[in-house]
Design an enzyme around this catalytic site. Structure first.
Site, PDB file in Angstrom:
ATOM      1  CB  THR A   1     -17.341   1.380  -0.507  1.00  0.00           C
ATOM      2  OG1 THR A   1     -15.901   1.988  -0.542  1.00  0.00           O
ATOM      3  CG2 THR A   1     -18.144   2.212  -0.055  1.00  0.00           C
TER       4      THR A   1
ATOM      5  CB  CYS B   1      -2.938   4.941   2.918  1.00  0.00           C
ATOM      6  SG  CYS B   1      -3.819   5.420   4.011  1.00  0.00           S
TER       7      CYS B   1
ATOM      8  CG  ASN C   1      -1.995   1.298   1.253  1.00  0.00           C
ATOM      9  OD1 ASN C   1      -1.784   2.142   0.480  1.00  0.00           O
ATOM     10  ND2 ASN C   1      -2.645   1.158   2.344  1.00  0.00           N
TER      11      ASN C   1
ATOM     12  CE  LYS D   1      -5.798  -0.498  -2.932  1.00  0.00           C
ATOM     13  NZ  LYS D   1      -6.557  -0.779  -1.900  1.00  0.00           N
TER      14      LYS D   1
HETATM   15  C1  LIG Z   1     -12.747   2.355   5.075  1.00  0.00           C
HETATM   16  C2  LIG Z   1     -11.560   1.932   4.248  1.00  0.00           C
HETATM   17  C3  LIG Z   1     -10.530   1.367   4.461  1.00  0.00           C
HETATM   18  C4  LIG Z   1      -9.436   1.223   3.614  1.00  0.00           C
HETATM   19  N1  LIG Z   1      -8.146   0.623   4.112  1.00  0.00           N
HETATM   20  C5  LIG Z   1      -7.368   0.511   3.031  1.00  0.00           C
HETATM   21  C6  LIG Z   1      -5.986  -0.075   3.559  1.00  0.00           C
HETATM   22  O1  LIG Z   1      -6.007  -0.347   4.792  1.00  0.00           O
HETATM   23  N2  LIG Z   1      -5.083  -0.495   2.584  1.00  0.00           N
HETATM   24  C7  LIG Z   1      -5.458  -0.171   1.286  1.00  0.00           C
HETATM   25  O2  LIG Z   1      -4.422  -0.483   0.362  1.00  0.00           O
HETATM   26  N3  LIG Z   1      -6.635   0.378   0.888  1.00  0.00           N
HETATM   27  C8  LIG Z   1      -7.447   0.629   1.577  1.00  0.00           C
HETATM   28  N4  LIG Z   1      -8.697   1.125   1.467  1.00  0.00           N
HETATM   29  C9  LIG Z   1      -9.006   1.328   0.021  1.00  0.00           C
HETATM   30  C10 LIG Z   1      -9.642  -0.002  -0.661  1.00  0.00           C
HETATM   31  O3  LIG Z   1      -9.048  -1.096  -0.510  1.00  0.00           O
HETATM   32  C11 LIG Z   1     -10.098   0.419  -2.174  1.00  0.00           C
HETATM   33  O4  LIG Z   1      -8.798   0.592  -2.954  1.00  0.00           O
HETATM   34  C12 LIG Z   1     -10.900   1.506  -2.297  1.00  0.00           C
HETATM   35  O5  LIG Z   1     -11.924   1.607  -1.399  1.00  0.00           O
HETATM   36  C13 LIG Z   1     -11.624   1.482  -3.706  1.00  0.00           C
HETATM   37  O6  LIG Z   1     -12.645   0.552  -3.901  1.00  0.00           O
HETATM   38  P1  LIG Z   1     -14.167   0.781  -3.505  1.00  0.00           P
HETATM   39  O7  LIG Z   1     -14.609   2.000  -4.301  1.00  0.00           O
HETATM   40  O8  LIG Z   1     -14.890  -0.436  -4.031  1.00  0.00           O
HETATM   41  O9  LIG Z   1     -14.149   0.947  -1.961  1.00  0.00           O
HETATM   42  C14 LIG Z   1      -9.632   1.372   2.380  1.00  0.00           C
HETATM   43  C15 LIG Z   1     -10.958   1.827   1.747  1.00  0.00           C
HETATM   44  C16 LIG Z   1     -11.935   2.138   2.703  1.00  0.00           C
HETATM   45  C17 LIG Z   1     -13.356   2.603   2.196  1.00  0.00           C
END
Ligand SMILES: Cc1cc2nc3c(=O)[nH]c(=O)nc-3n(C[C@H](O)[C@H](O)[C@H](O)COP(=O)(O)O)c2cc1C
Ligand SMILES: Cc1cc2nc3c(=O)[nH]c(=O)nc-3n(C[C@H](O)[C@H](O)[C@H](O)COP(=O)(O)OP(=O)(O)OC[C@H]3O[C@@H](n4cnc5c(N)ncnc54)[C@H](O)[C@@H]3O)c2cc1C
Ligand SMILES: Cc1cc2nc3c(=O)[nH]c(=O)nc-3n(C[C@H](O)[C@H](O)[C@H](O)COP(=O)(O)OP(=O)(O)OC[C@H]3O[C@@H](n4cnc5c(N)ncnc54)[C@H](O)[C@@H]3O)c2cc1C
Ligand SMILES: Cc1cc2nc3c(=O)[nH]c(=O)nc-3n(C[C@H](O)[C@H](O)[C@H](O)COP(=O)(O)O)c2cc1C
Ligand code: FES
Ligand code: FES
Lengths: 329, 266, 329, 266
Positions: C290, C154, C151, C189
């Site tokens: 999400t 972030c 990652n 990522k």
């Molecule tokens: C509450 C939350 C926490 C997340 N935590 C991480 C994380 O710890 N590491 C990471 O690489 N991405 C994290 N993400 C990003 C997701 O893995 C993903 O890339 C992003 O939400 C886009 O996909 P979506 O629109 O289907 O949610 C997080 C997303 C959300 C909503």
């Protein structure tokens, strides 16, 4: 030039005209450089044609300003169709800046626009720094123009557009070149597609931009899974509408920390609450874009809603809201 | 440029009933809009219960009766499906009438030949009704259920010639077949008016051209604003020295068939 | 190490297990480097905890892979609350990568995760290049891990995260440092917050990344206009959900032109059509993020929907869809 | 870690009726969920007609009767307003029961003192009903209309003490006043259980602490997933050497008042 802008200002503020900068005890007027807007609610370039198209549906003189579709020196045919596609809470467009060119615009649309009591802002673009300056020079000579908005951020054309807005050197060159040829207020329309907007905001301000407008559409794409073809003839386009608002709010807030010049906030504004959110984040004015397509009354509803909000909160001047976000607990 | 008078209004659903299969008839009370409508114009409708999908949907105006106008629509996606779930008393927002419609035939002028495919029939009814000069209506569709308002055209005293691709009703084949047959008769003073899928319109335009018969076509392009500001709905139209994109919602939806650059239409 | 990955593969594909790579005559298995996924539908890091939380609501062994919340070497407390806010068709989060650290994770969550028949992918991060490598080394030593997802994107932490993913030199350094210490498949990522994703995709691939996951959340902000305070304690956060899908599709498509390594597409996937759109754009696999929050069955619904789509279109292998978008008329 | 059994189910609305002013009672048929519910647990509800707003909404479980459970909710925003427009027969999706509820008092154990503000009363009813040991319920609200299910508590045979801030019903003042008065009586073996706005919970926790009376508080934090994966809903909880963020949806919503780091709670 100064006198022209001055006369425009006084025309805008002249008592007895339908548009009062102070609406029922609250002052709505805001400044974009030397240009006074009767209220902070403009319409976004490319979403309001040349104004005349909406003249039957709403009183254009109630707006803060009318911003026209992007104009280049020569006529532009634009992209093939399909040019827009609806997505969740948004729209992707790839119009390709179809337009009549400077001469066509002056002949076809300026006679109407110059009769308006509110400022007309001309969105301009070119494929070279020189072309931006040429277009700016033409509109400077025209007289009566409210401001020029330099579109350095259209994602839908191969040459010009975002190529300038995502390069620190080029954005400064475009602004400086236009600054040299006109005293009209210059608004630089920023691309959201940068790692950090602050240096771009500074570059535009330092090169002489009087204001920034934030943001243009965000590069995006949609594919029809049945035909496996892109939904837009141009393959990619620019995302706009309510879906991009949280991105735009962040960019406005960030740019407002970086520069002192006024910011015009836009991106997904549908109602007064959205507009106020932009102002609290740091915008001195706002523009309604995609919402015009589905609800042409939006700009007027936003103005009315801002008045109500100010009254409810006992504020006398809309300017009190600008950048009023507080970060401390 | 301010030629076409248009209004934005909240309109009330008087009725919204299934016609055949996936076609519905929607009657809207719109006292200020109704008197302004010309044949071939359309209404740009906001289906308020749709949330994630923002845009209005364009529909030809089918009939005008007193202070109401109606549309005839087919459910094809989320907007039309949401519309089909609405009932009388509920409200929509409509911007109408929009666009540049058909030239209504004059009494004693050319004999009108109306060609309609699928929901294109909706756009033709008002033209037939308002035309003092009666003529022929060619209606075509894939199956029997795609043939709409045949009876209504007959009630107006028009000669109705029906085709279906599967032969389940009328003549089997494409709507252009009986048109071709009719044009081969070489009767003088005729004019074609057509509305339907783009493929059909191209074929109709070509046939009319071959017989040197003028044709007005109502083009179906995807729309966004419906009022001429967004430049979504353009089609290539010949100009003196080449062609330019013109707006289906404003310069159209009705264009002269000879002006359309068919090679460039998608 | 190779043998461990191999054994994981064969375990995943072993006949008789509940998860069949070929579901009723269609082959759903896809490759992420040397890792075989029984089907292309994973869950996105941070939206599925450590898997165990959802074990009662769905059969985890039906998934393509389980990807856990981002883990750093040491425990992380995370940001203050509010940490998420709902926006139009989306969510903004600023969790701040709260987590138990490597030791806490291995103690609390690994015993359960290693019993799964599908690969467990560990999302890792650090505040320095060395820390990334340290964490990678620990998970390499653990054995049985399916892959590591780096990652570098972030947006919600001051040090680490997007700082690495938006700098060409740093992204290469992080990937190379991890590559040196493990033969586990590495997935980088990607941050969406770059002018062009192609050079970043190339940098990650050239440094030894086996795959890319696109995209992480987009920097965003929301303000409460009544209190005039940011809706998140962290002021800004990352936008996710259906509202960002058109941006993510474009980035996947663009990266797929730039690199040969597989791409895991994510951003707003709610149903099979969304997932297929990502695959047609160029993704070899997808992740549901999400949507898990509001509909935990989404990943399983997506898998079932992909099967239906393949059958309807007479396709025998899900891989036929990957990058199948055609641009010509 | 798999302690709490939970289910995701499509549940049918049996009734959805206005209680007082902006409060509604929603009864849901959920035969598999109902038997699992413990006092203080909640349901995470997806209001399907909501489109642009994606998330589920958490509501305490108010009553359990046969194969139904009910919630008592106040309309405060788009989710609860959309919910209020729904009617019997329509469907919702519910994940329930969720969270770590109250410790139900044992017969002969401490006397329970229940403190409830606003919709917090919903979380207390099931506790009162399931508690073999009766006690006192302190209910408070701003106005008369914010006092919910007073009668129901009385029907269970509990001593109900009501306060309103505007004095329109019961004693005028905050709910903590009669609680303080009661605690000052220094009766032995008592335990406080509270649910309401965070400010009230802080005050209750503080008062209980001063009198050295144990207190279980049901905390109201914004939620997203409701099942422990997103880490939205955390509150600071004391640990051996400091504090850590724990999840209201999983470790809570009920926490021991002495464990909460009040200085850090927002
Ligand atoms: C509450 C939350 C926490 C997340 N935590 C991480 C994380 O710890 N590491 C990471 O690489 N991405 C994290 N993400 C990003 C997701 O893995 C993903 O890339 C992003 O939400 C886009 O996909 P979506 O629109 O289907 O949610 C997080 C997303 C959300 C909503
Ligand atoms: C001038 C004009 C007149 C029309 N008259 C009729 C009519 O009388 N009866 C009728 O049933 N239909 C008519 N249509 C087509 C009608 O507008 C579409 O079927 C409708 O917009 C589909 O919306 P949806 O949400 O159900 O479909 P979706 O596929 O979900 O729509 C997605 C988007 O594509 C647009 N779209 C989809 N199909 C078309 C189409 N064929 N033409 C234009 N836009 C489209 C929608 O407006 C929307 O923006 C007309 C179209 C035009 C341009
Ligand atoms: C464990 C728990 C139990 C609850 N029990 C009840 C109950 O029995 N009766 C009742 O009326 N309400 C209860 N609430 C509060 C209820 O969840 C909110 O009032 C509701 O989510 C508001 O949704 P909305 O869409 O109407 O408001 P909006 O303001 O439009 O919601 C926007 C977002 O904020 C969240 N949100 C807003 N207010 C709250 C809040 N107070 N707590 C948590 N999230 C919030 C929503 O879930 C949503 O994600 C409870 C909350 C929690 C955490
Ligand atoms: C169809 C369409 C055409 C646009 N054309 C232009 C343009 O010519 N020049 C320009 O600077 N911005 C153009 N924009 C961008 C808008 O001015 C505005 O920045 C963007 O739409 C974000 O606001 P919104 O979300 O309210 O639409 C266009 C946007 C749309 C949707
Ligand atoms: S639909 Fe916008 S110009 Fe025609
Ligand atoms: S709401 Fe997601 S962890 Fe509690």
């Amino acid at each position: 030039m100064k006198s022209k802008v001055q006369s425009l200002k006084s025309r805008v503020q002249s008592p007895g005209s339908k548009v009062e900068p102070a609406a029922e005890g609250v002052n709505l007027a805001v400044q974009i450089g030397r240009l006074t807007l009767p209220n902070p609610v403009m319409v976004a370039s490319g979403t309001f044609g040349y104004g005349v198209e909406y003249a039957q549906l709403l009183d254009l003189n109630q707006l803060g300003a009318v911003v026209v579709k992007g104009i280049r020196l020569h006529p532009v045919r634009g992209n093939r169709t399909p040019r827009t596609v609806e997505v969740t809470s948004g729209l992707i467009n790839a119009i390709g800046l179809q337009g009549p060119g400077v001469d066509g615009f002056i002949k076809k649309y300026w006679p109407f626009l110059k009769t308006l009591k509110v400022p007309a802002i001309i969105n301009i673009w070119g494929t070279t720094v020189e072309e931006y300056a040429d277009v700016a020079r033409r509109f400077d000579a025209l007289g009566g123009v409210g401001a020029l908005e330099l579109n350095v951020s259209c994602p839908n054309i191969k040459e010009g557009g975002a190529q300038f807005g995502t390069d620190l050197r080029l954005i400064a060159q475009v602004v400086a070149a236009c600054r040299k040829v006109t005293k009209l207020p210059l608004i630089t329309k920023m691309s959201p597609n940068v790692v950090s907007i602050a240096p771009f905001a500074k570059a535009a301000a330092d090169a002489g931009s009087d204001a920034l407008s934030i943001m243009n559409s965000y590069p995006a794409m949609a594919i029809d899974i049945e035909t496996r073809r892109p939904r837009l003839a141009n393959v990619t386009g620019g995302l706009t509408g309510p879906c991009i608002k949280p991105i735009a709010i962040k960019l406005v807030w960030e740019a407002a920390q970086a520069v002192k010049i006024p910011i015009i906030g836009m991106g997904g504004i549908q109602n007064a609450a959205d507009a106020i959110e932009f102002m609290v984040a740091g915008a001195a004015a706002v523009a309604v874009g995609t919402a015009n397509f589905y609800e042409p009354q939006t700009p007027l509803q936003v103005i009315a809603g801002i008045c109500d909000f100010l009254k409810k909160h006992g504020l006398k001047d809309v300017k009190e809201m600008i950048g009023s976000v507080t970060l401390k607990k | 440029m301010l030629a076409v008078p248009m209004l934005e209004q909240t309109v009330q659903i008087v009725s919204n009933e299934r016609d055949t299969d996936s076609y519905f008839r929607l009657v809207l009370r719109a006292p200020q809009i109704a008197p302004l409508i010309q044949p071939g114009q359309f209404a740009h409708v906001r289906v308020l219960p749709l949330k994630g999908a923002l845009l209005r949907r364009p529909f030809s105006i089918f009939q005008v009766t007193g202070d109401t106008f109606s549309i005839l629509y087919k459910t094809v996606g989320q907007g039309t499906e949401a519309l089909a779930r609405m009932g009388s008393g509920e409200e929509l927002s409509a911007i109408a009438p929009l666009g540049h419609g058909f030239t209504v035939p004059r009494r004693g002028g050319e004999t009108p030949l109306l060609v309609a495919g699928g929901y294109g029939m909706a756009a033709m009814y008002l033209l037939a009704q308002r035309s003092p000069q009666k003529g022929i209506v060619f209606v075509g569709g894939r199956r029997r259920i795609d043939i709409l308002c045949e009876k209504e055209f007959e009630a107006l005293g028009w000669d109705v010639r029906t085709t279906t691709e599967d032969g389940s009703h009328g003549e089997k084949g494409l709507v252009t077949q009986p048109l071709l047959k009719e044009l081969k008769r070489k009767a003088p003073y005729r004019k074609v008016f057509a509305c339907g899928p783009t493929g059909m319109l191209g074929a109709v335009g070509k046939i009319a051209g071959e017989f040197n018969v003028p044709a007005e076509l109502s083009m179906d392009e995807h729309m966004c604003c419906g009022v001429g500001v967004c430049l979504t709905c353009v089609i290539p139209i010949k100009t003196g020295d080449g062609w330019e994109y013109q707006r289906t919602c404003t310069e159209g939806p009705v264009f002269d068939a000879r002006e359309v650059v068919w090679e460039t239409v998608k």
